[in-house]
Design a protein around this motif. Sequence first.
Motif, PDB file in Angstrom:
ATOM      1  N   GLY A  73       0.809  -1.215   0.000  1.00 44.13           N
ATOM      2  CA  GLY A  73       0.000   0.000   0.000  1.00 44.13           C
ATOM      3  C   GLY A  73       0.840   1.263   0.000  1.00 44.13           C
ATOM      4  O   GLY A  73       0.508   2.241  -0.678  1.00 44.13           O
ATOM      5  N   PHE A  74       1.939   1.248   0.746  1.00 45.14           N
ATOM      6  CA  PHE A  74       2.830   2.401   0.802  1.00 45.14           C
ATOM      7  C   PHE A  74       3.339   2.752  -0.593  1.00 45.14           C
ATOM      8  O   PHE A  74       3.390   3.923  -0.978  1.00 45.14           O
ATOM      9  CB  PHE A  74       4.011   2.115   1.740  1.00 45.14           C
ATOM     10  N   TYR A  75       3.719   1.735  -1.352  1.00 46.11           N
ATOM     11  CA  TYR A  75       4.306   1.963  -2.675  1.00 46.11           C
ATOM     12  C   TYR A  75       3.255   2.253  -3.729  1.00 46.11           C
ATOM     13  O   TYR A  75       3.403   3.178  -4.533  1.00 46.11           O
ATOM     14  CB  TYR A  75       5.137   0.749  -3.091  1.00 46.11           C
ATOM     15  N   MET A  76       2.210   1.453  -3.768  1.00 44.38           N
ATOM     16  CA  MET A  76       1.223   1.560  -4.837  1.00 44.38           C
ATOM     17  C   MET A  76       0.514   2.911  -4.853  1.00 44.38           C
ATOM     18  O   MET A  76       0.091   3.370  -5.903  1.00 44.38           O
ATOM     19  CB  MET A  76       0.195   0.437  -4.724  1.00 44.38           C
ATOM     20  N   GLU A  77       0.412   3.540  -3.694  1.00 43.97           N
ATOM     21  CA  GLU A  77      -0.294   4.817  -3.605  1.00 43.97           C
ATOM     22  C   GLU A  77       0.649   6.014  -3.713  1.00 43.97           C
ATOM     23  O   GLU A  77       0.190   7.154  -3.672  1.00 43.97           O
ATOM     24  CB  GLU A  77      -1.072   4.880  -2.292  1.00 43.97           C
ATOM     25  N   TRP A  82       6.014   5.423  -8.593  1.00 45.11           N
ATOM     26  CA  TRP A  82       5.730   5.205 -10.012  1.00 45.11           C
ATOM     27  C   TRP A  82       6.691   6.005 -10.887  1.00 45.11           C
ATOM     28  O   TRP A  82       7.090   5.532 -11.960  1.00 45.11           O
ATOM     29  CB  TRP A  82       4.269   5.522 -10.321  1.00 45.11           C
ATOM     30  N   LEU A  83       7.087   7.201 -10.432  1.00 41.96           N
ATOM     31  CA  LEU A  83       8.107   7.961 -11.164  1.00 41.96           C
ATOM     32  C   LEU A  83       9.436   7.210 -11.167  1.00 41.96           C
ATOM     33  O   LEU A  83      10.118   7.132 -12.193  1.00 41.96           O
ATOM     34  CB  LEU A  83       8.306   9.344 -10.539  1.00 41.96           C
ATOM     35  N   LYS A  84       9.787   6.656 -10.010  1.00 45.65           N
ATOM     36  CA  LYS A  84      11.037   5.898  -9.887  1.00 45.65           C
ATOM     37  C   LYS A  84      11.013   4.673 -10.793  1.00 45.65           C
ATOM     38  O   LYS A  84      11.973   4.395 -11.526  1.00 45.65           O
ATOM     39  CB  LYS A  84      11.237   5.500  -8.427  1.00 45.65           C
ATOM     40  N   LEU A  85       9.913   3.945 -10.775  1.00 38.98           N
ATOM     41  CA  LEU A  85       9.787   2.757 -11.620  1.00 38.98           C
ATOM     42  C   LEU A  85       9.801   3.142 -13.102  1.00 38.98           C
ATOM     43  O   LEU A  85      10.466   2.496 -13.921  1.00 38.98           O
ATOM     44  CB  LEU A  85       8.511   1.991 -11.272  1.00 38.98           C
ATOM     45  N   GLY A  86       9.112   4.235 -13.438  1.00 37.31           N
ATOM     46  CA  GLY A  86       9.112   4.711 -14.824  1.00 37.31           C
ATOM     47  C   GLY A  86      10.499   5.129 -15.281  1.00 37.31           C
ATOM     48  O   GLY A  86      10.911   4.846 -16.417  1.00 37.31           O
ATOM     49  N   LEU A  87      11.232   5.792 -14.403  1.00 35.55           N
ATOM     50  CA  LEU A  87      12.607   6.188 -14.735  1.00 35.55           C
ATOM     51  C   LEU A  87      13.484   4.962 -14.955  1.00 35.55           C
ATOM     52  O   LEU A  87      14.293   4.923 -15.889  1.00 35.55           O
ATOM     53  CB  LEU A  87      13.183   7.074 -13.631  1.00 35.55           C
ATOM     54  N   PHE A  88      13.320   3.950 -14.108  1.00 36.46           N
ATOM     55  CA  PHE A  88      14.097   2.720 -14.266  1.00 36.46           C
ATOM     56  C   PHE A  88      13.801   2.085 -15.621  1.00 36.46           C
ATOM     57  O   PHE A  88      14.710   1.636 -16.330  1.00 36.46           O
ATOM     58  CB  PHE A  88      13.777   1.746 -13.120  1.00 36.46           C
ATOM     59  N   LEU A  89      12.539   2.071 -16.012  1.00 33.89           N
ATOM     60  CA  LEU A  89      12.168   1.505 -17.316  1.00 33.89           C
ATOM     61  C   LEU A  89      12.688   2.364 -18.469  1.00 33.89           C
ATOM     62  O   LEU A  89      13.105   1.834 -19.504  1.00 33.89           O
ATOM     63  CB  LEU A  89      10.657   1.314 -17.403  1.00 33.89           C
ATOM     64  N   LEU A  90      12.712   3.683 -18.290  1.00 35.89           N
ATOM     65  CA  LEU A  90      13.289   4.568 -19.309  1.00 35.89           C
ATOM     66  C   LEU A  90      14.780   4.268 -19.486  1.00 35.89           C
ATOM     67  O   LEU A  90      15.281   4.206 -20.617  1.00 35.89           O
ATOM     68  CB  LEU A  90      13.076   6.033 -18.925  1.00 35.89           C
ATOM     69  N   ILE A  91      15.471   4.074 -18.379  1.00 34.50           N
ATOM     70  CA  ILE A  91      16.894   3.723 -18.448  1.00 34.50           C
ATOM     71  C   ILE A  91      17.066   2.413 -19.217  1.00 34.50           C
ATOM     72  O   ILE A  91      17.973   2.279 -20.039  1.00 34.50           O
ATOM     73  CB  ILE A  91      17.513   3.647 -17.041  1.00 34.50           C
ATOM     74  N   ALA A  92      16.182   1.465 -18.951  1.00 32.60           N
ATOM     75  CA  ALA A  92      16.243   0.180 -19.672  1.00 32.60           C
ATOM     76  C   ALA A  92      16.050   0.392 -21.169  1.00 32.60           C
ATOM     77  O   ALA A  92      16.746  -0.225 -21.988  1.00 32.60           O
ATOM     78  CB  ALA A  92      15.193  -0.783 -19.119  1.00 32.60           C
ATOM     79  N   LEU A  93      15.115   1.246 -21.546  1.00 35.56           N
ATOM     80  CA  LEU A  93      14.889   1.525 -22.970  1.00 35.56           C
ATOM     81  C   LEU A  93      16.098   2.208 -23.601  1.00 35.56           C
ATOM     82  O   LEU A  93      16.488   1.873 -24.723  1.00 35.56           O
ATOM     83  CB  LEU A  93      13.635   2.385 -23.149  1.00 35.56           C
ATOM     84  N   VAL A  94      16.695   3.155 -22.892  1.00 38.01           N
ATOM     85  CA  VAL A  94      17.885   3.852 -23.404  1.00 38.01           C
ATOM     86  C   VAL A  94      19.035   2.866 -23.583  1.00 38.01           C
ATOM     87  O   VAL A  94      19.849   3.007 -24.499  1.00 38.01           O
ATOM     88  CB  VAL A  94      18.274   5.018 -22.466  1.00 38.01           C
ATOM     89  N   SER A  95      19.096   1.847 -22.732  1.00 42.20           N
ATOM     90  CA  SER A  95      20.201   0.888 -22.786  1.00 42.20           C
ATOM     91  C   SER A  95      20.128  -0.048 -23.988  1.00 42.20           C
ATOM     92  O   SER A  95      21.116  -0.704 -24.317  1.00 42.20           O
ATOM     93  CB  SER A  95      20.260   0.064 -21.493  1.00 42.20           C
ATOM     94  N   ILE A  96      18.983  -0.105 -24.648  1.00 39.56           N
ATOM     95  CA  ILE A  96      18.839  -1.022 -25.789  1.00 39.56           C
ATOM     96  C   ILE A  96      19.813  -0.676 -26.911  1.00 39.56           C
ATOM     97  O   ILE A  96      20.464  -1.562 -27.476  1.00 39.56           O
ATOM     98  CB  ILE A  96      17.380  -1.042 -26.301  1.00 39.56           C
TER      99      ILE A  96
END
Length: 151
Positions: A73-77, A82-96
């Motif tokens: 609950g602490f994280y999902m809300e 979500w910004l942190k997770l989105g940034l991590f996924l953006l980094i993954a996309l840049v790494s391709i």
Amino acid sequence: MPLTLDLVLAVLHHLGILILVGCLAAELALLSLRADGRSAEILARIDLAYGLIAGAVLSFGLARVFWGARGSGFYMENPVFWLKLGLFLLIALVSIRPTMTFLRWRRLARAEGSAPPVTEIATTRRWVLLQAGLLLALPIFAALMARGIGL
């Protein structure tokens, strides 16, 4: 103080992040030197380690969400999560792009013994620098989130 699952997951998550930084630093160092067939092979191996460790960091982080002390609950809300997770996924996309480049360089080095083109080295270095720059924002989001900012 006994070891708890939360502590173990936090330690593994943080160690993984440090290893990610080390992998990026190693890639940048190799891309700053005169690249040859041998460095193409090493870059591909470091990048493989980077990808595997990134997967582990994500897994340990998600495990903390569901089995950690704070509860999901602490994280999902928390929008900062979500910004942190989105940034991590953006980094993954840049790494391709660098990953694909390193694999191509390794194939060329193995087949022809050729070194990567100088212009490609500079471009790839910029992509790795972008990953590193984006990665710097992750601890900022983590510190905000840990303090309940965003809730």
